[in-house]
Write an enzyme that holds these catalytic residues in place. Structure first.
Site, mmCIF file in Angstrom:
data_model
loop_
_atom_site.group_PDB
_atom_site.id
_atom_site.type_symbol
_atom_site.label_atom_id
_atom_site.label_comp_id
_atom_site.label_asym_id
_atom_site.label_seq_id
_atom_site.Cartn_x
_atom_site.Cartn_y
_atom_site.Cartn_z
ATOM 1 C CG ASP A 66 -1.728 1.139 1.451
ATOM 2 O OD1 ASP A 66 -2.470 1.477 0.518
ATOM 3 O OD2 ASP A 66 -1.666 1.767 2.535
ATOM 4 C CG LEU A 67 1.720 5.619 -1.977
ATOM 5 C CD1 LEU A 67 3.191 5.295 -2.156
ATOM 6 C CD2 LEU A 67 1.194 6.343 -3.227
ATOM 7 C CG ASP A 68 -2.004 7.639 2.970
ATOM 8 O OD1 ASP A 68 -1.092 8.142 3.640
ATOM 9 O OD2 ASP A 68 -3.203 7.807 3.213
ATOM 10 C CE LYS A 121 -5.762 -0.816 -1.204
ATOM 11 N NZ LYS A 121 -4.639 -0.081 -0.554
ATOM 12 C CB SER A 147 -1.934 2.726 -3.836
ATOM 13 O OG SER A 147 -2.479 3.966 -3.439
ATOM 14 C CB ALA A 148 -7.304 3.454 -2.610
ATOM 15 C CD GLU A 165 -3.760 -1.585 2.997
ATOM 16 O OE1 GLU A 165 -4.096 -1.278 1.846
ATOM 17 O OE2 GLU A 165 -3.913 -0.818 3.974
ATOM 18 C CG ASP A 166 -2.062 2.588 6.319
ATOM 19 O OD1 ASP A 166 -2.359 2.189 5.170
ATOM 20 O OD2 ASP A 166 -2.360 3.719 6.746
ATOM 21 C CE LYS A 168 -4.325 8.112 8.740
ATOM 22 N NZ LYS A 168 -3.419 7.860 9.868
ATOM 23 C CB THR A 201 -0.155 10.986 1.043
ATOM 24 O OG1 THR A 201 -0.630 9.645 1.078
ATOM 25 C CG2 THR A 201 1.071 11.064 0.163
HETATM 26 P P1 B16 Z 1 -6.457 9.831 -4.268
HETATM 27 P P2 B16 Z 1 -3.630 4.105 -0.084
HETATM 28 C C1 B16 Z 1 -5.447 6.041 -0.233
HETATM 29 O O1 B16 Z 1 -4.131 5.606 -0.396
HETATM 30 C C2 B16 Z 1 -5.532 6.995 0.948
HETATM 31 O O2 B16 Z 1 -5.223 6.304 2.148
HETATM 32 C C3 B16 Z 1 -6.932 7.543 1.053
HETATM 33 O O3 B16 Z 1 -7.008 8.460 2.124
HETATM 34 C C4 B16 Z 1 -7.278 8.240 -0.269
HETATM 35 O O4 B16 Z 1 -8.619 8.730 -0.231
HETATM 36 C C5 B16 Z 1 -7.132 7.239 -1.418
HETATM 37 O O5 B16 Z 1 -5.801 6.733 -1.432
HETATM 38 C C6 B16 Z 1 -7.408 7.873 -2.760
HETATM 39 O O6 B16 Z 1 -6.398 8.805 -3.047
HETATM 40 O O7 B16 Z 1 -7.416 10.915 -3.914
HETATM 41 O O8 B16 Z 1 -5.020 10.293 -4.387
HETATM 42 O O9 B16 Z 1 -6.895 9.048 -5.489
HETATM 43 O O10 B16 Z 1 -3.581 4.003 1.414
HETATM 44 O O11 B16 Z 1 -4.585 3.119 -0.721
HETATM 45 O O12 B16 Z 1 -2.265 4.079 -0.722
HETATM 46 MG MG MG Z 2 -2.832 3.154 3.319
#
Ligand code: B16
Ligand code: MG
Length: 227
Positions: free
Chosen positions: A19-21, A155, A124-125, A179-180, A55, A27
């Site tokens: 996962d990224l964030d 997810k 990542s989302a 994953e967090d 998140k 972020t």
């Molecule tokens: P974006 P992850 C997620 O990242 C974030 O945790 C979540 O807060 C955010 O809404 C989602 O990405 C979408 O991000 O607006 O940049 O498309 O944890 O899946 O890496």
């Molecule tokens: Mg995350």
């Protein structure tokens, strides 16, 4: 290292999906600033505790949660406009990001896994994931990048991780997810993958391993050049 099992999660698995964030970079604080600005313009408060609920959640779903917090109703056209503005504010923060913002141990662990011959994917989302990897200077460490642009279901649906395994050319059972967020842990288990939960045990459900961060995997043997 706080772990349910001290075994190396990548001892047998050939694929690691990150996962990224919250795992590679924080972020969430930039998402928070942008969502808080939108809430402020709409006339209600949005707290750090509220932000925890976003998140790992998709951008569209995040807006739904935010509007529910504020008790605000809006049609599709209005929602699209707000999503666009929020992302512009968010991207302005991302534009100032530097390589120094990579979370401790993340770069070193990715390099260590590559040295050990493991395949690495991002799951990542975020639709901004490729841009963020570029800003952090680590795009080249990934064999596959699956982000919010490539999947139809967010997810906790397992699609993002199943696609990542597919792009790595590995069966799901041969991949471990890092994953967090609860939504991601549920998604990984639905995909038939084991999970390393990053953060505090109470918030990570039934992840097979739990560590505070990827720095937990940095060993003394790792040379300074890898970090
Ligand atoms: P974006 P992850 C997620 O990242 C974030 O945790 C979540 O807060 C955010 O809404 C989602 O990405 C979408 O991000 O607006 O940049 O498309 O944890 O899946 O890496
Ligand atoms: Mg995350």
């Amino acid at each position: 290292m706080e772990a349910r099992s001290m075994l190396d999660p990548m001892h047998l698995a050939r694929g690691a999906i990150f996962d990224l964030d919250g795992v590679i970079v924080d972020t969430a604080r930039y998402h928070y600033l942008a969502w808080r600005r939108l809430a402020c313009e709409l006339g209600f408060a949005f707290t750090l505790a509220d932000n925890e609920r976003l998140k790992g959640v998709s951008r569209v779903r995040s807006l739904e949660i935010l509007l529910a917090i504020g008790g605000v109703a809006a049609d599709e056209v209005q929602r699209s406009e707000w999503l666009k503005r929020k992302n512009e504010w968010y991207l302005a923060h991302i534009a100032t990001m530097t390589e120094a913002e990579i979370l401790p141990g993340a770069r070193g662990y990715l390099r260590q896994l590559r040295q050990r011959g493991r395949k690495i994917a991002l799951g990542s989302a975020s639709k901004n994931a490729p841009l963020i990897l570029d800003r952090l200077g680590i795009a080249g460490l990934f064999d596959a990048v699956v982000d919010g642009n490539k999947v139809a279901q967010a997810k906790p649906d397992p699609e993002v991780f199943l696609r990542a395994a597919d792009e790595l050319g590995l069966p799901p059972s041969d991949c471990v997810v890092f994953e967090d967020a609860m939504a991601g842990i549920v998604a990984a288990h639905r995909a038939g993958m084991k999970v390393v939960g990053i953060g505090e045990a109470g918030a990570l459900g039934d992840a097979e391993w739990i560590v505070p961060g990827l720095h937990a995997f940095v060993t003394p043997e790792m040379s300074a050049s890898m970090l």
